[in-house]
Structure formats: structure tokens, C-alpha cells
Design a protein around this motif. Sequence first.
Motif, short mmCIF file in Angstrom:
data_model
loop_
_atom_site.label_atom_id
_atom_site.label_comp_id
_atom_site.label_asym_id
_atom_site.label_seq_id
_atom_site.Cartn_x
_atom_site.Cartn_y
_atom_site.Cartn_z
N ALA A 51 3.94 -7.04 10.59
CA ALA A 51 4.85 -7.34 11.54
C ALA A 51 4.38 -7.39 12.95
N LYS A 52 4.49 -8.32 13.70
CA LYS A 52 4.04 -8.32 15.25
C LYS A 52 5.30 -7.61 15.86
N VAL A 53 5.05 -6.52 16.38
CA VAL A 53 6.28 -5.78 17.15
C VAL A 53 6.12 -5.78 18.58
N ILE A 54 7.24 -6.50 19.36
CA ILE A 54 7.31 -6.10 20.95
C ILE A 54 8.50 -5.36 21.31
N MET A 55 8.22 -4.40 22.22
CA MET A 55 9.44 -3.47 22.60
C MET A 55 9.97 -4.07 23.84
N LEU A 56 11.41 -4.29 23.70
CA LEU A 56 11.92 -4.68 24.89
C LEU A 56 12.24 -3.80 25.76
N ASP A 57 12.25 -4.06 26.96
CA ASP A 57 12.30 -3.12 28.25
C ASP A 57 13.79 -2.78 28.58
N LYS A 66 17.53 -9.43 28.40
CA LYS A 66 16.16 -9.03 28.66
C LYS A 66 15.12 -9.67 27.83
N ALA A 67 15.36 -9.92 26.62
CA ALA A 67 14.54 -10.62 25.81
C ALA A 67 14.21 -12.05 26.30
N ALA A 68 14.92 -12.55 26.89
CA ALA A 68 15.00 -14.18 27.18
C ALA A 68 13.86 -14.02 28.65
N GLU A 69 14.20 -12.91 29.56
CA GLU A 69 13.38 -12.79 30.80
C GLU A 69 11.99 -12.28 30.45
N GLN A 70 11.77 -11.05 29.53
CA GLN A 70 10.63 -10.65 29.29
C GLN A 70 9.64 -11.53 28.30
N LEU A 71 10.28 -12.28 27.45
CA LEU A 71 9.48 -12.97 26.68
C LEU A 71 9.43 -14.49 27.13
N SER A 72 9.89 -14.83 28.02
CA SER A 72 10.10 -16.16 28.70
C SER A 72 10.68 -17.15 27.54
N ALA A 106 11.41 -8.47 18.36
CA ALA A 106 11.65 -8.11 19.47
C ALA A 106 12.53 -6.89 19.49
N VAL A 107 12.20 -5.81 19.80
CA VAL A 107 12.85 -4.55 19.42
C VAL A 107 13.62 -3.89 20.78
N ALA A 108 14.78 -3.59 20.80
CA ALA A 108 15.38 -2.69 21.81
C ALA A 108 15.49 -1.42 21.20
N ASN A 109 14.95 -0.36 21.93
CA ASN A 109 15.32 0.94 21.37
C ASN A 109 16.51 1.39 21.31
N ARG A 110 17.07 2.23 20.38
CA ARG A 110 18.39 2.57 20.30
C ARG A 110 18.20 4.23 20.21
N ALA A 111 17.62 4.65 21.40
CA ALA A 111 17.63 6.20 21.64
C ALA A 111 17.06 6.80 20.18
N ASP A 112 15.83 6.14 19.67
CA ASP A 112 15.49 6.70 18.52
C ASP A 112 13.84 7.27 18.89
N SER A 113 13.63 8.52 18.68
CA SER A 113 12.22 8.96 19.05
C SER A 113 11.25 8.47 18.13
N ASP A 114 11.74 8.00 16.89
CA ASP A 114 10.82 7.81 15.90
C ASP A 114 10.42 5.99 15.91
N TYR A 138 11.27 -15.38 17.92
CA TYR A 138 11.31 -13.99 18.12
C TYR A 138 12.67 -13.59 17.44
N LEU A 139 12.49 -12.65 16.30
CA LEU A 139 13.77 -12.21 15.86
C LEU A 139 14.25 -10.67 16.81
N ILE A 140 15.25 -10.82 17.67
CA ILE A 140 15.53 -9.71 18.30
C ILE A 140 16.47 -8.72 17.54
N ILE A 141 16.08 -7.45 17.49
CA ILE A 141 16.64 -6.54 17.09
C ILE A 141 16.85 -5.08 17.43
N GLY A 142 17.82 -4.15 17.05
CA GLY A 142 17.84 -2.88 17.65
C GLY A 142 16.77 -2.08 16.64
#
Length: 367
Positions: free
Chosen positions: A146-152, A23-29, A124-132, A97-101
Motif C-alpha cells: 500500500a502507498k500511504v500518505i498521512m493527512l495533516d 484537507k485531502a483536497a488541499e494537500q493532495l491537489s 490518504a489517512v487522517a490520524n484518529r488519536a492512535d499512537s500506532d 486516493y482513498l481517504i480513510i481514518g
Amino acid sequence: MKIGLFGGTFNPPHITHINIVRKAAEQLSLDKLIAVPCGDPPHKRCDADKNERLAMTRIAFDGIADVWDYEISKSGKSYTVETLREVKRINPEAEIYLIIGGDSLKYFDTWYCPKEIASAATLAVANRADSDIVNSADKAQAEYGAKVIMLDVAPDGVSSTEIRLRYTFGMSNADCVPKAVDEYIVRKALYAEYSAMVCKLKTYLTQERFMHTFYVVKRGLELAADEMRDKAFVACLLHDVAKYVSPDRYAEYGFVCPKGMPAPVVHSFLGAKVAERDFGITDTEILQAIKYHTTGRPDMTELEKLVYVADKTEQTRPYPLEHLLSGTLDQMFLKCLAEANEYREQVHGDTDFDLTDKTLEYYGVNN
Ligand code: ATP
């Protein structure tokens, strides 16, 4: 050039790891993806051989990302900032881009040199079912720029911790581990340290009780500090071992049921004896944690509280758990003790068991 860097313990790598980088590769080219298994992670204990983790990471990301053994080959702790410096040194013009959960973002301020990381890479952040997650992103932005991008990526509950446990419990991981990684794990008998004990335990329990035990162990491991993990594992695993031992076998274990002991308590006292005789457990701390997991007792050890809480809060319990699982282990224990007492009174009436009363009195829970 845009580079996506994805670090992890990869113990083992799972399909969500793969979905995230895709997803990161696709979304962030991204032009290049690099997966970096860490050597000695600063934030968690990792018993698995690092070369096994490297091998599994290579299998999992084959054709998807380059796998870099930079952290595995280094001695000492693996710090992301050092890896980032090295990537920048090799690719001075690259946008990283540092990809993290989401869980990693939550604890971003505990990372080594968060400010330098934030200036060297976009998170580049993948949400891990965290409402916060939004709060965590705002905090990292406010405190470290920090520059933060949410991954879809849709949040899911997949974790290496649960996968390891499923292997130990002889359960299938076909849904969450790539086939080739699964074959490697089975061939190398990874995560099998306690498998013989689990297999034996299975013959003592119903399938339903076995699954309850699985989730108690899972919760116990989540609650345990690193140095307590082995004892927590065994104590949680065997906490209900005597649930189905019939009274005509009590004598085999040298167990005389004390007069007035309520039926739901018997298996915990007997359990300590079964664990000792049939499973060769000699560690008194573990045996006591099994023995007191229904009644508690005054001045309980940390392990005793942990098993008590893990039993009351395993994820399939049919009551709300979130409030029970907040705060320190001591706070969780007190909340569980109070709720268990209320439940006991509603369902069983006032059973007046001396030890339970003493526990409640000691911990100041109204009886
Ligand atoms: P463990 O359960 O052993 O802690 P893990 O499942 O978190 O492991 P890691 O190898 O530590 O796996 O994870 C690497 C990165 O992937 C981390 O940044 C982590 O937050 C992220 N990650 C892992 N699983 C998920 C998931 N299900 N959703 C979102 N991010 C995840």
C-alpha cells in the motif's frame, strides 16, 4: 485527474469528516472529491435508514464533494473494492486516493481484497488519536504494497457513535455537526429510540450522575458485540437508577435491604427493582446486570461483565484506564474486579460482604 474517494457510514456526517476531505483536497491537489455513504457496512451494524444517511451526507457535503449513491443503491454488503473498480471503470485514467481514518487503516487487513485496494488507490489517512498509526501504515505497506500518505489533520475525538448518543441524551452537537445536518436530525427525530427512557431517567439522577451514566453507556456500546448492543444500552443506562431512592421508599419497590449489605451496594440491588417497576424492564439478563454491577457474582454473564467494566472504565474516571481496557472482555473484567477490590479495601476497609467474597473467590482474585 486526481480523485479523492471518501467512504463512510455517515451516521451522521460530522465536521471532522468535512475537515478531512477539505484537507485531502488541499494537500493532495485533488481535482474531484466524492463522498460515498455505504449501504450495508461489512464491519459494523448500522440501524439508521440508508436514505436518511444519504440525505444527511448530501446536506453535509453540499458544495464540498459530490455525493455518490452507488453503494446505497446496491443490494448486499458494501465493499470498497467494488466501488473502486467502478470508479476506475468510469475514470480509467484517474489517479485515485482513498481517504480513510486511522482506525480504518488499523484494520486494513480485515477489508475485503486489501491487495487489490492497495494497488488501485493511494491511502490518504487522517490520524484518529492512535499512537500506532505509523505501525499500521508500515504493515499495510509491507503486506499489501500500500502507498500511504498521512493527512495533516489534527487528531480529535469526534465520532458518529458519540454524536448519536448525545442526540439520544438530549445534548447539543452544535460543535461537531453541521447546522443543516443538525436541523435535519432534529426535524426527523433521528437517534431518538431511547430518548423517552433517557428523559425519564434524568429525573432520577443528579446532573453529575447523569453524565457518568452517559459515559457508561458510551463505553458499554464500545464493548458490546453487535447483537448485544440494545441490552447493553438499557443495562448501562439504568445501572445507577436507584442511586438516590431514599430508604423510606424501599417498600414501594418491595425491597428489603438485607442485613449487612454495604451502603454502596444497595443501589444496585434496588436498581433492578426500580428498572422493573418504573421502566417496565422485564428482561432478566438486563435486570441481573444492574443488580450485580457493584458486587459481581460467581459465573457472570457477558452482559453483567460488560456493565461492570463499563462502569469502572467510563472515560471520566479519575484513574488510569488504558491497562484496564486492553484484552478481551473477560480479561478487562478480571482487572477491574481486582482493582475495585483493592480500592474497596483501602477506602472502606474489609466490609466482608458475602457475595463480594464469593465473586472474588470464584474468579481467583486475592481477597
Ligand atoms: P462511527 O462512530 O459510527 O463508527 P465514524 O465517526 O467512524 O462512525 P464513519 O462514517 O464510519 O464515521 O467514518 C468515515 C471515515 O471517516 C472512516 O474512514 C473513519 O475512520 C473516518 N473518521 C471518522 N471520524 C474521524 C475522526 N474523528 N478522525 C479521523 N478519521 C475519522
